[in-house]
Design a protein around this motif. Sequence first.
Motif, mmCIF file in Angstrom:
data_model
loop_
_atom_site.group_PDB
_atom_site.id
_atom_site.type_symbol
_atom_site.label_atom_id
_atom_site.label_comp_id
_atom_site.label_asym_id
_atom_site.label_seq_id
_atom_site.Cartn_x
_atom_site.Cartn_y
_atom_site.Cartn_z
ATOM 1 N N ASN A 1 0.860 -1.183 0.000
ATOM 2 C CA ASN A 1 0.000 0.000 0.000
ATOM 3 C C ASN A 1 0.896 1.234 0.000
ATOM 4 N N ARG B 1 5.756 13.387 1.559
ATOM 5 C CA ARG B 1 6.268 12.132 2.104
ATOM 6 C C ARG B 1 5.492 10.981 1.471
ATOM 7 N N HIS C 1 -2.591 3.470 15.522
ATOM 8 C CA HIS C 1 -1.518 4.378 15.109
ATOM 9 C C HIS C 1 -2.090 5.482 14.227
ATOM 10 N N HIS D 1 -6.151 4.605 13.870
ATOM 11 C CA HIS D 1 -6.745 3.387 13.312
ATOM 12 C C HIS D 1 -5.800 2.211 13.577
ATOM 13 N N VAL E 1 -3.274 10.725 8.486
ATOM 14 C CA VAL E 1 -4.166 9.580 8.655
ATOM 15 C C VAL E 1 -4.481 9.476 10.145
HETATM 16 O O1 LIG Z 1 2.126 6.796 6.700
HETATM 17 C C1 LIG Z 1 2.351 6.031 7.616
HETATM 18 O O2 LIG Z 1 3.429 5.957 8.201
HETATM 19 C C2 LIG Z 1 1.253 5.132 8.138
HETATM 20 C C3 LIG Z 1 0.219 4.787 7.113
HETATM 21 C C4 LIG Z 1 -0.814 3.874 7.662
HETATM 22 O O3 LIG Z 1 -0.974 3.776 8.840
HETATM 23 C C5 LIG Z 1 -1.619 3.047 6.780
HETATM 24 O O4 LIG Z 1 -1.511 3.159 5.547
HETATM 25 O O5 LIG Z 1 -2.384 2.221 7.278
#
Ligand SMILES: O=C(O)CCC(=O)C(=O)O
Length: 168
Positions: free
Chosen positions: A22, A120, A108, A36, A33
């Motif tokens: 992903n 990023r 997180h 979750h 984000v």
């Molecule tokens: O960008 C991140 O470090 C975390 C992304 C994330 O938690 C996710 O895609 O489920």
Amino acid sequence: MMHAIMPICGFRDPHCWPNSCNLNLYEDGGMSVGWHSDDESLFQGKLVDIRILSLSLGARRKFELRANWPEEAESTQPKSVMLSAALRIWRDGDMMTMEGMTQKHFQHRVPKEGHVDGPRINLTWRWTAHDPVAPKAGGSQKASLPRCQMSTFAANQRFWVSAEKSIL
Ligand SMILES: O=C(O)CCC(=O)C(=O)O
Ligand SMILES: [Fe+2]
């Protein structure tokens, strides 16, 4: 990219590599984000031990982790290893793994930030639950990221350990 990254993570045989990836693009600090867990049924992360490999490219961003049941974590772990919440700064080239039952015991997020120095990209590699080489509880495929790990969240024991090192 997997040919470059997976051997560093200890996965030399492509048959053992994750079968899904992903990619998130955060164009600026306004993109984020929320809290979750990665609990999609495809990965079964709340039910069995899984492993998620995460690579961060580009701007520095915060990554936060919090326990779902902090009182329980505090009562079952010695203070030296237990953390019920964590803040980590992603830098360009950092890798992290989330191990075991992290997705059951923790949430997180990547929060919004006022001053971020550009975009990023985050890539997360996972094994889908039906993949025969997916890490299993008690299986032989142990965490083996000694040279590259930035942080390993080993939440089957409800604590996390951290080793500062960037792979790039
Ligand atoms: O960008 C991140 O470090 C975390 C992304 C994330 O938690 C996710 O895609 O489920
Ligand atoms: Fe996530």
